[in-house]
Write an enzyme that holds these catalytic residues in place. Structure first.
Site, PDB file in Angstrom:
ATOM      1  N   PHE A   1      -9.546  -0.020   1.155  1.00  8.72           N
ATOM      2  CA  PHE A   1      -8.953  -0.812  -0.183  1.00  8.72           C
ATOM      3  C   PHE A   1      -8.857  -2.161  -0.190  1.00  8.72           C
ATOM      4  O   PHE A   1      -9.597  -2.901  -0.860  1.00  8.72           O
ATOM      5  CB  PHE A   1      -7.618  -0.155  -0.509  1.00  8.72           C
ATOM      6  CG  PHE A   1      -6.997  -0.562  -1.683  1.00  8.72           C
ATOM      7  CD1 PHE A   1      -7.548  -0.957  -2.919  1.00  8.72           C
ATOM      8  CD2 PHE A   1      -5.275  -0.524  -1.721  1.00  8.72           C
ATOM      9  CE1 PHE A   1      -6.813  -1.397  -4.015  1.00  8.72           C
ATOM     10  CE2 PHE A   1      -4.680  -1.171  -2.799  1.00  8.72           C
ATOM     11  CZ  PHE A   1      -5.184  -1.438  -3.939  1.00  8.72           C
TER      12      PHE A   1
ATOM     13  N   ASP B   1     -14.932  -1.012  10.620  1.00  9.28           N
ATOM     14  CA  ASP B   1     -14.403   0.249   9.962  1.00  9.28           C
ATOM     15  C   ASP B   1     -14.452   1.316  10.682  1.00  9.28           C
ATOM     16  O   ASP B   1     -15.263   1.714  11.387  1.00  9.28           O
ATOM     17  CB  ASP B   1     -14.584   0.149   8.505  1.00  9.28           C
ATOM     18  CG  ASP B   1     -13.348   0.860   7.723  1.00  9.28           C
ATOM     19  OD1 ASP B   1     -12.721   1.803   8.145  1.00  9.28           O
ATOM     20  OD2 ASP B   1     -13.284   0.378   6.552  1.00  9.28           O
ATOM     21  N   HIS B   2     -13.880   2.509  10.376  1.00  6.84           N
ATOM     22  CA  HIS B   2     -14.165   4.030  10.739  1.00  6.84           C
ATOM     23  C   HIS B   2     -14.618   4.601   9.365  1.00  6.84           C
ATOM     24  O   HIS B   2     -13.952   4.509   8.382  1.00  6.84           O
ATOM     25  CB  HIS B   2     -12.772   4.626  11.224  1.00  6.84           C
ATOM     26  CG  HIS B   2     -12.263   4.280  12.406  1.00  6.84           C
ATOM     27  ND1 HIS B   2     -13.055   4.447  13.567  1.00  6.84           N
ATOM     28  CD2 HIS B   2     -11.214   3.737  12.890  1.00  6.84           C
ATOM     29  CE1 HIS B   2     -12.117   4.018  14.567  1.00  6.84           C
ATOM     30  NE2 HIS B   2     -11.217   3.559  14.200  1.00  6.84           N
TER      31      HIS B   2
ATOM     32  N   SER C   1       3.372  -4.791   6.845  1.00  2.53           N
ATOM     33  CA  SER C   1       3.698  -3.910   5.602  1.00  2.53           C
ATOM     34  C   SER C   1       5.345  -3.960   5.513  1.00  2.53           C
ATOM     35  O   SER C   1       6.222  -4.178   6.188  1.00  2.53           O
ATOM     36  CB  SER C   1       3.430  -2.342   6.224  1.00  2.53           C
ATOM     37  OG  SER C   1       4.113  -1.589   5.403  1.00  2.53           O
TER      38      SER C   1
ATOM     39  N   TYR D   1       4.097   4.582  11.656  1.00  2.00           N
ATOM     40  CA  TYR D   1       3.366   3.486  10.879  1.00  2.00           C
ATOM     41  C   TYR D   1       4.248   2.364  10.838  1.00  2.00           C
ATOM     42  O   TYR D   1       3.535   1.169  11.192  1.00  2.00           O
ATOM     43  CB  TYR D   1       2.833   3.961   9.581  1.00  2.00           C
ATOM     44  CG  TYR D   1       2.143   2.959   8.863  1.00  2.00           C
ATOM     45  CD1 TYR D   1       0.937   2.265   9.345  1.00  2.00           C
ATOM     46  CD2 TYR D   1       2.730   2.372   7.613  1.00  2.00           C
ATOM     47  CE1 TYR D   1       0.471   1.214   8.470  1.00  2.00           C
ATOM     48  CE2 TYR D   1       2.367   1.194   6.768  1.00  2.00           C
ATOM     49  CZ  TYR D   1       1.269   0.696   7.338  1.00  2.00           C
ATOM     50  OH  TYR D   1       0.520  -0.251   6.617  1.00  2.00           O
TER      51      TYR D   1
ATOM     52  N   ASN E   1       3.930  -2.387  -2.506  1.00  2.29           N
ATOM     53  CA  ASN E   1       3.033  -1.432  -3.100  1.00  2.29           C
ATOM     54  C   ASN E   1       1.825  -1.684  -4.037  1.00  2.29           C
ATOM     55  O   ASN E   1       2.203  -2.276  -5.017  1.00  2.29           O
ATOM     56  CB  ASN E   1       4.242  -0.562  -3.956  1.00  2.29           C
ATOM     57  CG  ASN E   1       5.063   0.550  -3.282  1.00  2.29           C
ATOM     58  OD1 ASN E   1       5.935  -0.146  -2.727  1.00  2.29           O
ATOM     59  ND2 ASN E   1       4.692   1.510  -3.295  1.00  2.29           N
ATOM     60  N   VAL E   2       0.906  -1.809  -3.314  1.00  3.01           N
ATOM     61  CA  VAL E   2      -0.496  -2.254  -3.618  1.00  3.01           C
ATOM     62  C   VAL E   2      -1.165  -1.333  -4.466  1.00  3.01           C
ATOM     63  O   VAL E   2      -1.315  -0.278  -4.299  1.00  3.01           O
ATOM     64  CB  VAL E   2      -1.275  -2.992  -2.558  1.00  3.01           C
ATOM     65  CG1 VAL E   2      -2.560  -3.709  -3.256  1.00  3.01           C
ATOM     66  CG2 VAL E   2      -0.584  -3.928  -1.533  1.00  3.01           C
TER      67      VAL E   2
ATOM     68  N   LYS F   1      -8.071   6.858  -0.582  1.00  5.11           N
ATOM     69  CA  LYS F   1      -6.714   7.084   0.008  1.00  5.11           C
ATOM     70  C   LYS F   1      -6.146   8.405  -0.276  1.00  5.11           C
ATOM     71  O   LYS F   1      -4.927   8.842   0.342  1.00  5.11           O
ATOM     72  CB  LYS F   1      -5.878   5.781  -0.594  1.00  5.11           C
ATOM     73  CG  LYS F   1      -6.740   4.875  -0.011  1.00  5.11           C
ATOM     74  CD  LYS F   1      -5.626   3.492  -0.242  1.00  5.11           C
ATOM     75  CE  LYS F   1      -4.234   3.587   0.678  1.00  5.11           C
ATOM     76  NZ  LYS F   1      -3.444   2.429   0.440  1.00  5.11           N
TER      77      LYS F   1
ATOM     78  N   THR G   1      16.720  10.438  -7.454  1.00  6.27           N
ATOM     79  CA  THR G   1      17.185  10.361  -5.798  1.00  6.27           C
ATOM     80  C   THR G   1      18.196   9.127  -5.443  1.00  6.27           C
ATOM     81  O   THR G   1      18.081   8.219  -6.465  1.00  6.27           O
ATOM     82  CB  THR G   1      16.078  10.522  -4.882  1.00  6.27           C
ATOM     83  OG1 THR G   1      15.104   9.671  -5.246  1.00  6.27           O
ATOM     84  CG2 THR G   1      15.369  11.759  -4.873  1.00  6.27           C
TER      85      THR G   1
ATOM     86  N   TYR H   1      12.407   8.086   2.350  1.00  7.66           N
ATOM     87  CA  TYR H   1      11.501   7.619   1.056  1.00  7.66           C
ATOM     88  C   TYR H   1      12.460   6.368   0.586  1.00  7.66           C
ATOM     89  O   TYR H   1      13.789   6.410   0.342  1.00  7.66           O
ATOM     90  CB  TYR H   1      11.723   8.586   0.004  1.00  7.66           C
ATOM     91  CG  TYR H   1      11.235   8.392  -1.163  1.00  7.66           C
ATOM     92  CD1 TYR H   1       9.892   8.538  -1.420  1.00  7.66           C
ATOM     93  CD2 TYR H   1      11.735   7.945  -2.299  1.00  7.66           C
ATOM     94  CE1 TYR H   1       9.187   8.272  -2.475  1.00  7.66           C
ATOM     95  CE2 TYR H   1      10.972   7.537  -3.729  1.00  7.66           C
ATOM     96  CZ  TYR H   1       9.780   7.888  -3.529  1.00  7.66           C
ATOM     97  OH  TYR H   1       9.141   7.360  -4.754  1.00  7.66           O
TER      98      TYR H   1
END
Length: 329
Positions: A10, A31-32, A115, A138, A167-168, A176, A202, A290
């Protein structure tokens, strides 16, 4: 030559596009391609070569890499629900250290993806250790590399920029799947089902009122290009600095699709909204993991010289839906 790891992904593919727009085509994409259809992100772009990540890593370790202008390191295992910690750390931490040291030895600028997940549930989004407490492997892998870099600041020879993406969303994220942006999910859901699905309330937030810092990919690319041109080593939040709700994203997507369908209504009425947006319970696997609120503190980014305004959700979604609607189905 420029190197873009994760270049079929992305953010990576959008960086390749930005380099092409500057007339640069001498680009190695790393990349993979275990998911083969990622190649579609590159079919309209110009690159010199493609290499699998393992082959590239051997090239780096054996000292056979030469004539590099800069490395954009976007390649990573980005699954926030990943459970193989060894795989994630090898891909996101160890690989990154190898590239960092190579760039320092050869005086090559290194621009890499960190991130916003490093902040976890702290509620603070400022580039300081006290605000960082990742919730998953991650986020930990990104946090640990940032920490590793911090211990090297005094010895840096070449520019290093770490970008904590929030948040892109935007073009070239189709591959994705569940990790794609909510903007893309809402677009697909509304076209297929005539409604979208959001999480019920929430953490004290009403239905769909959880808020994130949503940033369009064009702004992410602009930040990368700015620091390529104007190096100022550091770890920076890359968000708009303004949280908006999931409801706002959904309404923006629906309004844009309705306008493109030549429907007379320009904006959703209360009744239309009730019919078009449905709320579902959060999956058990996300409980306690979250982020119901994120908002980048961007003062450090601004102080480093990045002055361009960011797209709002309404502006960015309009741009994105227009791009999606023009793609062949």
């Amino acid at each position: 030559m420029y190197i873009v790891t994760g270049g079929a992904g992305f953010i990576g593919a959008n960086l390749v596009q930005a380099l092409n727009q500057r007339g640069i085509t001498d680009i190695l994409v790393v990349d993979h391609l275990t998911r083969a259809d990622k190649f579609l992100n590159l079919t309209d772009l110009e690159i010199t070569d493609y290499m699998e990540a393992e082959t590239f890593l051997r090239l780096v370790e054996n000292g056979h890499l030469k004539g590099i202008e800069a490395i954009f390191h976007e390649g990573a295992c980005s699954d926030t629900m990943a459970t193989d910690g060894r795989y994630v750390m090898e891909n996101n931490f160890t690989f990154s250290k190898t590239l960092l040291h190579w760039c320092q030895r050869h005086n090559v600028p290194f621009l890499y993806a960190s991130s916003a997940s490093v902040y976890g549930m702290t509620g603070a989004f400022v580039e300081e250790r006290a605000a960082e407490s990742p919730l998953n492997i991650y986020g930990f892998s990104k946090f640990q590399f940032d920490q590793y870099l911090r211990r090297m600041w005094a010895d840096l020879r070449a520019p290093v920029h770490g970008f904590r993406y929030f948040n892109v969303y935007g073009p070239r994220e189709f591959h994705k799947n569940r990790m794609a942006s909510v903007a893309l999910h809402f677009f697909n859901q509304y076209r297929q089902d005539n409604h979208v699905r959001l999480f019920a309330g929430t953490d004290g937030y009403a239905d769909g009122e959880q808020r994130r810092d949503f940033i369009h990919i064009d702004d992410v690319v602009a930040v990368n290009m700015h620091f390529l041109d104007h190096p100022h080593s550091g770890i920076y939040n890359v968000g708009t600095g303004q949280a908006q709700s999931f409801n706002e994203v959904a309404v923006a997507v629906i309004n844009n699709l309705e306008r493109r369908a030549d429907h007379p209504a320009q904006n959703l009425s209360a009744l239309q909204r009730a019919q078009a947006i449905r709320y579902v319970s959060m999956p058990e696997a996300l409980n306690g993991k979250y982020q119901s609120f994120t908002q980048a503190e961007v003062s450090k980014l601004r102080s480093a010289g990045y002055a361009k305004p960011f797209l709002t959700v309404e502006q960015g979604v309009d741009r994105y839906v227009r791009w999606l609607a023009e793609r062949p189905t």
